[in-house]
Motif scaffolding. Sequence first.
Motif, PDB file in Angstrom:
ATOM      1  N   THR A  93      28.330  18.663  45.577  1.00  0.00           N
ATOM      2  CA  THR A  93      27.695  18.331  44.404  1.00  0.00           C
ATOM      3  C   THR A  93      28.646  18.626  43.536  1.00  0.00           C
ATOM      4  O   THR A  93      29.700  17.925  43.596  1.00  0.00           O
ATOM      5  CB  THR A  93      26.478  19.305  44.197  1.00  0.00           C
ATOM      6  N   ASP A  94      28.587  19.495  42.492  1.00  0.00           N
ATOM      7  CA  ASP A  94      29.806  19.695  41.160  1.00  0.00           C
ATOM      8  C   ASP A  94      30.507  20.644  41.577  1.00  0.00           C
ATOM      9  O   ASP A  94      30.645  21.398  42.650  1.00  0.00           O
ATOM     10  CB  ASP A  94      28.879  19.831  39.810  1.00  0.00           C
ATOM     11  N   ALA A  95      31.270  21.005  40.764  1.00  0.00           N
ATOM     12  CA  ALA A  95      32.354  22.001  40.797  1.00  0.00           C
ATOM     13  C   ALA A  95      31.552  23.535  40.250  1.00  0.00           C
ATOM     14  O   ALA A  95      31.028  23.592  39.322  1.00  0.00           O
ATOM     15  CB  ALA A  95      33.584  21.804  39.824  1.00  0.00           C
ATOM     16  N   GLY A  96      32.020  24.289  41.311  1.00  0.00           N
ATOM     17  CA  GLY A  96      31.162  25.831  40.886  1.00  0.00           C
ATOM     18  C   GLY A  96      31.954  26.466  39.713  1.00  0.00           C
ATOM     19  O   GLY A  96      31.281  26.997  38.896  1.00  0.00           O
ATOM     20  N   LEU A  97      33.156  26.125  39.474  1.00  0.00           N
ATOM     21  CA  LEU A  97      34.020  26.607  38.092  1.00  0.00           C
ATOM     22  C   LEU A  97      34.001  25.206  37.511  1.00  0.00           C
ATOM     23  O   LEU A  97      35.026  24.549  37.584  1.00  0.00           O
ATOM     24  CB  LEU A  97      35.199  27.180  38.351  1.00  0.00           C
ATOM     25  N   ASN A 150      31.053  28.910  34.725  1.00  0.00           N
ATOM     26  CA  ASN A 150      30.826  29.372  36.190  1.00  0.00           C
ATOM     27  C   ASN A 150      29.503  29.068  36.624  1.00  0.00           C
ATOM     28  O   ASN A 150      28.693  29.560  35.940  1.00  0.00           O
ATOM     29  CB  ASN A 150      31.117  31.180  36.512  1.00  0.00           C
ATOM     30  N   ARG A 151      29.612  27.731  37.273  1.00  0.00           N
ATOM     31  CA  ARG A 151      27.973  27.441  37.477  1.00  0.00           C
ATOM     32  C   ARG A 151      27.662  27.753  38.902  1.00  0.00           C
ATOM     33  O   ARG A 151      26.677  27.260  39.408  1.00  0.00           O
ATOM     34  CB  ARG A 151      27.983  25.758  37.325  1.00  0.00           C
ATOM     35  N   SER A 152      28.334  28.630  39.572  1.00  0.00           N
ATOM     36  CA  SER A 152      27.915  28.977  40.889  1.00  0.00           C
ATOM     37  C   SER A 152      27.378  30.598  40.936  1.00  0.00           C
ATOM     38  O   SER A 152      27.050  31.028  39.966  1.00  0.00           O
ATOM     39  CB  SER A 152      29.523  28.818  41.799  1.00  0.00           C
ATOM     40  N   GLU A 153      27.201  30.933  42.243  1.00  0.00           N
ATOM     41  CA  GLU A 153      26.741  32.464  42.264  1.00  0.00           C
ATOM     42  C   GLU A 153      27.636  33.172  42.638  1.00  0.00           C
ATOM     43  O   GLU A 153      27.405  34.438  43.035  1.00  0.00           O
ATOM     44  CB  GLU A 153      25.624  32.244  43.436  1.00  0.00           C
ATOM     45  N   ILE A 154      28.892  32.821  42.780  1.00  0.00           N
ATOM     46  CA  ILE A 154      30.070  33.933  43.012  1.00  0.00           C
ATOM     47  C   ILE A 154      30.876  34.237  41.771  1.00  0.00           C
ATOM     48  O   ILE A 154      30.919  33.611  40.901  1.00  0.00           O
ATOM     49  CB  ILE A 154      30.744  33.419  44.215  1.00  0.00           C
ATOM     50  N   LEU A 155      31.776  35.086  41.886  1.00  0.00           N
ATOM     51  CA  LEU A 155      32.489  35.625  40.966  1.00  0.00           C
ATOM     52  C   LEU A 155      33.987  34.639  41.188  1.00  0.00           C
ATOM     53  O   LEU A 155      34.342  35.105  42.489  1.00  0.00           O
ATOM     54  CB  LEU A 155      32.786  37.136  41.018  1.00  0.00           C
ATOM     55  N   PHE A 156      34.530  34.477  40.347  1.00  0.00           N
ATOM     56  CA  PHE A 156      35.936  33.764  40.634  1.00  0.00           C
ATOM     57  C   PHE A 156      37.013  34.598  40.116  1.00  0.00           C
ATOM     58  O   PHE A 156      36.797  35.088  39.028  1.00  0.00           O
ATOM     59  CB  PHE A 156      36.079  32.402  39.654  1.00  0.00           C
ATOM     60  N   ASP A 157      38.028  34.988  41.065  1.00  0.00           N
ATOM     61  CA  ASP A 157      38.873  36.020  40.692  1.00  0.00           C
ATOM     62  C   ASP A 157      40.262  35.322  40.295  1.00  0.00           C
ATOM     63  O   ASP A 157      40.596  34.289  40.873  1.00  0.00           O
ATOM     64  CB  ASP A 157      39.057  36.964  41.881  1.00  0.00           C
ATOM     65  N   ASN A 158      41.153  36.273  39.538  1.00  0.00           N
ATOM     66  CA  ASN A 158      42.447  35.550  39.203  1.00  0.00           C
ATOM     67  C   ASN A 158      42.510  34.106  38.811  1.00  0.00           C
ATOM     68  O   ASN A 158      43.209  33.613  39.281  1.00  0.00           O
ATOM     69  CB  ASN A 158      43.435  36.055  40.617  1.00  0.00           C
ATOM     70  N   VAL A 159      41.666  34.105  37.685  1.00  0.00           N
ATOM     71  CA  VAL A 159      41.528  32.521  37.654  1.00  0.00           C
ATOM     72  C   VAL A 159      42.820  32.350  36.682  1.00  0.00           C
ATOM     73  O   VAL A 159      42.904  32.968  35.577  1.00  0.00           O
ATOM     74  CB  VAL A 159      40.098  32.135  36.875  1.00  0.00           C
ATOM     75  N   VAL A 160      43.521  31.160  36.639  1.00  0.00           N
ATOM     76  CA  VAL A 160      44.510  30.509  35.834  1.00  0.00           C
ATOM     77  C   VAL A 160      44.240  29.175  35.589  1.00  0.00           C
ATOM     78  O   VAL A 160      44.162  28.244  36.193  1.00  0.00           O
ATOM     79  CB  VAL A 160      45.864  30.721  36.574  1.00  0.00           C
ATOM     80  N   VAL A 161      44.079  28.881  34.053  1.00  0.00           N
ATOM     81  CA  VAL A 161      44.084  27.544  33.672  1.00  0.00           C
ATOM     82  C   VAL A 161      45.219  27.024  33.218  1.00  0.00           C
ATOM     83  O   VAL A 161      45.863  27.496  32.521  1.00  0.00           O
ATOM     84  CB  VAL A 161      43.077  27.420  32.492  1.00  0.00           C
ATOM     85  N   LYS A 162      45.732  25.666  33.862  1.00  0.00           N
ATOM     86  CA  LYS A 162      46.798  25.451  33.508  1.00  0.00           C
ATOM     87  C   LYS A 162      47.025  23.928  32.718  1.00  0.00           C
ATOM     88  O   LYS A 162      45.628  23.095  33.138  1.00  0.00           O
ATOM     89  CB  LYS A 162      47.712  24.976  35.048  1.00  0.00           C
ATOM     90  N   VAL A 163      47.400  23.704  31.540  1.00  0.00           N
ATOM     91  CA  VAL A 163      47.206  22.426  31.065  1.00  0.00           C
ATOM     92  C   VAL A 163      48.725  21.871  30.933  1.00  0.00           C
ATOM     93  O   VAL A 163      49.687  22.147  30.531  1.00  0.00           O
ATOM     94  CB  VAL A 163      47.016  22.764  29.420  1.00  0.00           C
ATOM     95  N   ASN A 176      41.686  35.722  34.479  1.00  0.00           N
ATOM     96  CA  ASN A 176      41.257  36.578  35.403  1.00  0.00           C
ATOM     97  C   ASN A 176      39.875  36.621  35.708  1.00  0.00           C
ATOM     98  O   ASN A 176      39.515  35.374  36.567  1.00  0.00           O
ATOM     99  CB  ASN A 176      41.267  38.082  34.812  1.00  0.00           C
ATOM    100  N   GLN A 177      38.861  37.534  35.768  1.00  0.00           N
ATOM    101  CA  GLN A 177      37.544  37.261  36.514  1.00  0.00           C
ATOM    102  C   GLN A 177      36.779  36.310  35.341  1.00  0.00           C
ATOM    103  O   GLN A 177      36.653  36.560  34.344  1.00  0.00           O
ATOM    104  CB  GLN A 177      36.972  38.605  36.674  1.00  0.00           C
ATOM    105  N   ILE A 178      35.872  35.518  36.479  1.00  0.00           N
ATOM    106  CA  ILE A 178      34.916  34.739  35.448  1.00  0.00           C
ATOM    107  C   ILE A 178      33.628  34.704  36.348  1.00  0.00           C
ATOM    108  O   ILE A 178      33.499  34.586  37.559  1.00  0.00           O
ATOM    109  CB  ILE A 178      35.041  33.322  35.385  1.00  0.00           C
ATOM    110  N   ASN A 179      32.671  35.687  35.692  1.00  0.00           N
ATOM    111  CA  ASN A 179      31.391  36.006  36.639  1.00  0.00           C
ATOM    112  C   ASN A 179      30.409  34.869  36.479  1.00  0.00           C
ATOM    113  O   ASN A 179      30.588  33.781  35.762  1.00  0.00           O
ATOM    114  CB  ASN A 179      30.654  37.475  35.738  1.00  0.00           C
ATOM    115  N   GLN A 180      29.304  35.179  37.332  1.00  0.00           N
ATOM    116  CA  GLN A 180      28.314  34.202  37.362  1.00  0.00           C
ATOM    117  C   GLN A 180      27.666  33.784  35.945  1.00  0.00           C
ATOM    118  O   GLN A 180      27.376  34.660  34.890  1.00  0.00           O
ATOM    119  CB  GLN A 180      27.065  34.514  38.132  1.00  0.00           C
ATOM    120  N   SER A 181      27.726  32.510  35.390  1.00  0.00           N
ATOM    121  CA  SER A 181      27.176  31.935  34.292  1.00  0.00           C
ATOM    122  C   SER A 181      28.100  32.419  33.073  1.00  0.00           C
ATOM    123  O   SER A 181      27.797  31.980  31.864  1.00  0.00           O
ATOM    124  CB  SER A 181      25.688  32.748  33.628  1.00  0.00           C
ATOM    125  N   ASP A 182      29.070  33.019  33.229  1.00  0.00           N
ATOM    126  CA  ASP A 182      29.969  33.038  32.206  1.00  0.00           C
ATOM    127  C   ASP A 182      30.682  31.654  31.777  1.00  0.00           C
ATOM    128  O   ASP A 182      30.762  30.809  32.445  1.00  0.00           O
ATOM    129  CB  ASP A 182      31.440  33.987  32.604  1.00  0.00           C
TER     130      ASP A 182
END
Length: 572
Positions: free
Chosen positions: A144-148, A172-185, A213-219
């Motif tokens: 389906t779509d991207a969880g993050l 965060n559209r998933s049911e998990i926690l995403f850890d150590n998140v880095v956005v690159k542009v 860093n961390q992005i919790n569910q629905s953040d």
Amino acid sequence: MKKVFIGFLVLAIILAVLVGYFWFKNKNGKDLNAELAVPESVQIGVPFDLMVNISNDSSSVINEAEVSVILPESIVFIGDPVARSIKNKKVGSLKTGTLTQVSFPVLVLDGENSVHSVEAEISYIPGSIKSRFVKKIQKDFVVTDAGLFLDLITPTQVLSGETFETKISYENRSEILFDNVVVKVALPENVTVNSSSKTHTINSDGHLEFVLNQINQSDKGEITLSTTLIGQDNSLVEFLATANARFTGLNYQVSGKSAIITVAPSPLSIFIDLNDNLQAVSINQNLTYNLRYANNTNIDLRDVIIEAKLDGEMFDLTSLNTNGVLRSNDNTVLWNASIVPGLRNLAPGASGVLSFNIKTAPGYPITRLSSKDFLLKVLAKIESPTVPRTVAANKTIGVSQLTTKVRGATTVDTQAFFRDASSGILNSGSLPPKVGKPTQYTIHWLVKNYSTDVDDIQVKAFLGPNVRFTGVLKSNLEIEPEYNERTQEIVWNIGKISATRGVLTAPIEAIFQVELIPSISQISQAPILIQETSLTGVDLFTTQPINGKDQSINTTIPDDLTVTGSDGRVTE
């Protein structure tokens, strides 16, 4: 009889194996069963377990069972490098009626709203049979779509020099926690970041990195950049944002978004042309660049400055002829109102042309094998501190760039010798040549290729009157020259030659022996041994034809320093 007996024996063994196999199948009724279990739908960037369920429905033990899972490019095994697409796990023995599960944690990286397929192979040895069997299974599932979720919002069109907002939103559209998140542009070189709503660093690739860093569910959140783009009219510029998260010690790209911005025609335009739009130039060639500028607004633009930056090793800066001023630290030619008074106040609709002349270098600056495919670049820029009210910029800017390819060169040097021990070919006959008596010479073709790869290279020439090819030849290529006895033409179809061959390395060379038997009409003359040599081919960099030649050679053979002028004239 012995051969017949052996034949019957082999046939009996084959039949026994087949009977044993079908007996085993019939006796056990059922064999090994397997299925792939995956969720009905999964999200990109959200880990899940790919389960291989195996059951032994036979009445015998299954031995040495192994499971292999094969993934498509868009799916990875968590904890393994992205390049790994096959993973094996040993199961061992399975008793009758046993059910076992083998788990493979995986991650989908791409393919939003599509159907993906995974495969598995179970290899095993059933019962007392020594042969290994393989069972293949396959399963489709929906991505389906991207969880993050990541989005990149920019204007679709901006003016060169205009300041605009670039927004990167995430959720965060998933049911998990995403850890150590880095956005690159990733931004093009002609884009400047004026400010940012979040702290960032610049990585080794020149890309912006935002550690979330961390992005919790629905953040959810947003990064806002103030950016300025300087580019040519109607050019396209791509912005790219990606999000990376860590799973079991490895980072994976779990989301990405790109945006294309078009550079709108500038209110202050500038265009470059070269010698009637030449597509390629040669060494030591005179070039005339014209910079055509115009004020496309309905207001006066004051204190206009125009500059042209010259970039390329093949520019001969000592030959520059212009009424502008050369800034030596970056090879830029500048014009302002002190040189062109009309630039002090450029009226609405006003236009003009500035020119400069320059030559290309007399030779190629080849110092290594990578010294090839030379380019001439001119980047022109026009700017004024006056800004139309509708433009969000601190100055009005127009830019233009012209890139021109430099042709390569492939040369042929024709040489002739009588005394030529270094070639390993022994020439016989007398000097000076005598009427009716054969005298032999060696002809050398030496081919050098300079700054571009070339192909379809052909070297050819006709032999002179009363001269024939003896059949003796050598070449440092597998391809050798060919001789047409009826036309006296010798042709060498070399084909492709890499750039710098013969410049930094030994030239391509062919040596062939010819024989002259002078006629009485050639007394006191220096007969031609080989007529003009021609070379043709195609420059693969510029796609343009290549032509070269070398002059004919007579019996005075100037390259052989052991031969004097009188030795080259025919005697009785």
